[in-house]
Design an enzyme around this catalytic site. Structure first.
Site, PDB file in Angstrom:
ATOM      1  N   GLU A 109      24.540  42.827  47.061  1.00  0.00           N
ATOM      2  CA  GLU A 109      25.160  41.519  46.627  1.00  0.00           C
ATOM      3  C   GLU A 109      24.751  40.480  47.393  1.00  0.00           C
ATOM      4  O   GLU A 109      24.517  39.511  46.713  1.00  0.00           O
ATOM      5  CB  GLU A 109      26.730  42.148  46.767  1.00  0.00           C
ATOM      6  CG  GLU A 109      27.357  42.798  46.059  1.00  0.00           C
ATOM      7  CD  GLU A 109      28.885  43.162  46.437  1.00  0.00           C
ATOM      8  OE1 GLU A 109      29.345  44.033  45.560  1.00  0.00           O
ATOM      9  OE2 GLU A 109      29.509  42.444  47.386  1.00  0.00           O
ATOM     10  N   LYS A 127      37.077  32.823  45.738  1.00  0.00           N
ATOM     11  CA  LYS A 127      37.004  32.849  44.111  1.00  0.00           C
ATOM     12  C   LYS A 127      37.549  31.331  43.831  1.00  0.00           C
ATOM     13  O   LYS A 127      38.113  30.500  44.388  1.00  0.00           O
ATOM     14  CB  LYS A 127      37.686  33.928  43.682  1.00  0.00           C
ATOM     15  CG  LYS A 127      37.303  35.287  44.019  1.00  0.00           C
ATOM     16  CD  LYS A 127      38.045  36.335  43.313  1.00  0.00           C
ATOM     17  CE  LYS A 127      37.210  37.566  43.612  1.00  0.00           C
ATOM     18  NZ  LYS A 127      38.074  38.680  42.717  1.00  0.00           N
ATOM     19  N   TYR A 181      29.656  41.636  37.940  1.00  0.00           N
ATOM     20  CA  TYR A 181      30.589  42.588  37.931  1.00  0.00           C
ATOM     21  C   TYR A 181      30.129  43.606  36.930  1.00  0.00           C
ATOM     22  O   TYR A 181      31.124  44.314  36.299  1.00  0.00           O
ATOM     23  CB  TYR A 181      31.794  41.855  37.366  1.00  0.00           C
ATOM     24  CG  TYR A 181      32.260  41.218  38.541  1.00  0.00           C
ATOM     25  CD1 TYR A 181      32.977  42.072  39.688  1.00  0.00           C
ATOM     26  CD2 TYR A 181      32.740  39.791  38.341  1.00  0.00           C
ATOM     27  CE1 TYR A 181      33.839  41.366  40.651  1.00  0.00           C
ATOM     28  CE2 TYR A 181      33.235  39.291  39.600  1.00  0.00           C
ATOM     29  CZ  TYR A 181      34.019  39.965  40.586  1.00  0.00           C
ATOM     30  OH  TYR A 181      34.624  39.476  41.736  1.00  0.00           O
ATOM     31  N   HIS A 204      36.604  37.863  47.223  1.00  0.00           N
ATOM     32  CA  HIS A 204      35.921  39.283  46.885  1.00  0.00           C
ATOM     33  C   HIS A 204      35.073  39.712  48.039  1.00  0.00           C
ATOM     34  O   HIS A 204      34.713  38.866  49.056  1.00  0.00           O
ATOM     35  CB  HIS A 204      34.840  39.013  45.738  1.00  0.00           C
ATOM     36  CG  HIS A 204      33.665  40.143  45.833  1.00  0.00           C
ATOM     37  ND1 HIS A 204      34.079  41.563  45.240  1.00  0.00           N
ATOM     38  CD2 HIS A 204      32.596  40.428  46.430  1.00  0.00           C
ATOM     39  CE1 HIS A 204      33.074  42.196  45.319  1.00  0.00           C
ATOM     40  NE2 HIS A 204      32.144  41.602  46.056  1.00  0.00           N
TER      41      HIS A 204
HETATM   42  P1  CMP Z   1      36.931  42.156  43.273  1.00  0.00           P
HETATM   43  O1  CMP Z   1      37.147  42.468  44.717  1.00  0.00           O
HETATM   44  O2  CMP Z   1      36.185  40.752  43.104  1.00  0.00           O
HETATM   45  O3  CMP Z   1      36.438  43.254  42.416  1.00  0.00           O
HETATM   46  C1  CMP Z   1      36.719  43.199  40.885  1.00  0.00           C
HETATM   47  C2  CMP Z   1      37.833  42.282  40.614  1.00  0.00           C
HETATM   48  O4  CMP Z   1      38.302  42.749  39.281  1.00  0.00           O
HETATM   49  C3  CMP Z   1      39.013  42.417  41.527  1.00  0.00           C
HETATM   50  O5  CMP Z   1      38.557  41.806  42.753  1.00  0.00           O
HETATM   51  C4  CMP Z   1      39.949  41.692  40.586  1.00  0.00           C
HETATM   52  O6  CMP Z   1      39.912  40.151  40.829  1.00  0.00           O
HETATM   53  C5  CMP Z   1      39.514  42.314  39.512  1.00  0.00           C
HETATM   54  N1  CMP Z   1      40.537  43.185  39.012  1.00  0.00           N
HETATM   55  C6  CMP Z   1      40.703  44.355  39.317  1.00  0.00           C
HETATM   56  N2  CMP Z   1      41.698  45.082  38.845  1.00  0.00           N
HETATM   57  C7  CMP Z   1      42.126  44.254  37.913  1.00  0.00           C
HETATM   58  C8  CMP Z   1      43.107  44.461  36.873  1.00  0.00           C
HETATM   59  N3  CMP Z   1      43.942  45.801  36.771  1.00  0.00           N
HETATM   60  N4  CMP Z   1      43.463  43.415  36.103  1.00  0.00           N
HETATM   61  C9  CMP Z   1      42.827  42.232  36.158  1.00  0.00           C
HETATM   62  N5  CMP Z   1      41.653  42.077  37.265  1.00  0.00           N
HETATM   63  C10 CMP Z   1      41.299  42.995  37.979  1.00  0.00           C
END
Ligand code: CMP
Length: 139
Positions: free
Chosen positions: A127, A10, A50, A116
């Site tokens: 994905e 990221k 997303y 991720h």
């Molecule tokens: P990722 O695995 O990319 O999947 C969704 C993303 O949302 C996660 O990683 C975090 O970067 C983000 N995320 C998940 N939960 C929260 C939260 N409570 N607050 C802010 N960002 C979040």
């Protein structure tokens, strides 16, 4: 079984020049980087990626963050690649991540959490196809 998973390094991590350090964790654990490219996602592309989180309160901040700089998208291949990568990443919130995991070592926050990884083989296939043509994946 040998499987593939999708990974994103990221913007918080590319900004701090951590691509190689994170790739070293994957390779040391036996995951093979069979596709990789550095891209700056458009807002439309990030929003769609997303989409499952669209109703969440953090969605718009998450999209802003994911388009704040370049990312490195990857296909990782290896034995149990999906589960193995999730182990290597650690918990979503770095405060809860185990010692030695990528997020424990490198993440800045629950949002800027450096990596991720797909949560299932089914999602990995979706994905991967969202970012890579078949010809770009070279095992
Ligand atoms: P990722 O695995 O990319 O999947 C969704 C993303 O949302 C996660 O990683 C975090 O970067 C983000 N995320 C998940 N939960 C929260 C939260 N409570 N607050 C802010 N960002 C979040």
């Amino acid at each position: 079984a040998i499987e593939q998973t999708f990974s994103i390094i990221k913007p918080d991590a590319t900004r701090r020049n951590l691509t190689g350090a994170i790739n070293a964790v994957f390779e040391k654990a036996g995951l093979r980087i069979v596709a990789q490219k550095r891209v700056w996602m458009s807002r439309a592309h990030a929003k769609k990626f997303y989409e499952v989180h669209a109703a969440r309160p953090f969605y718009s901040d998450l999209v802003d963050f994911m388009v704040s700089g370049p990312v490195v998208v990857q296909v990782l291949e290896g034995e149990n690649a999906v589960a193995k990568n999730r182990e290597l990443m650690g918990a979503t919130n770095p405060a809860n991540a185990e010692e030695g995991t990528i997020r424990k070592m490198f993440a800045e926050s629950i949002e800027a959490n450096s990596v991720h990884g797909s949560d299932s083989a089914e999602n990995a296939a979706v994905e991967i196809a969202y970012f890579f043509a078949g010809t770009e994946i070279v095992g």
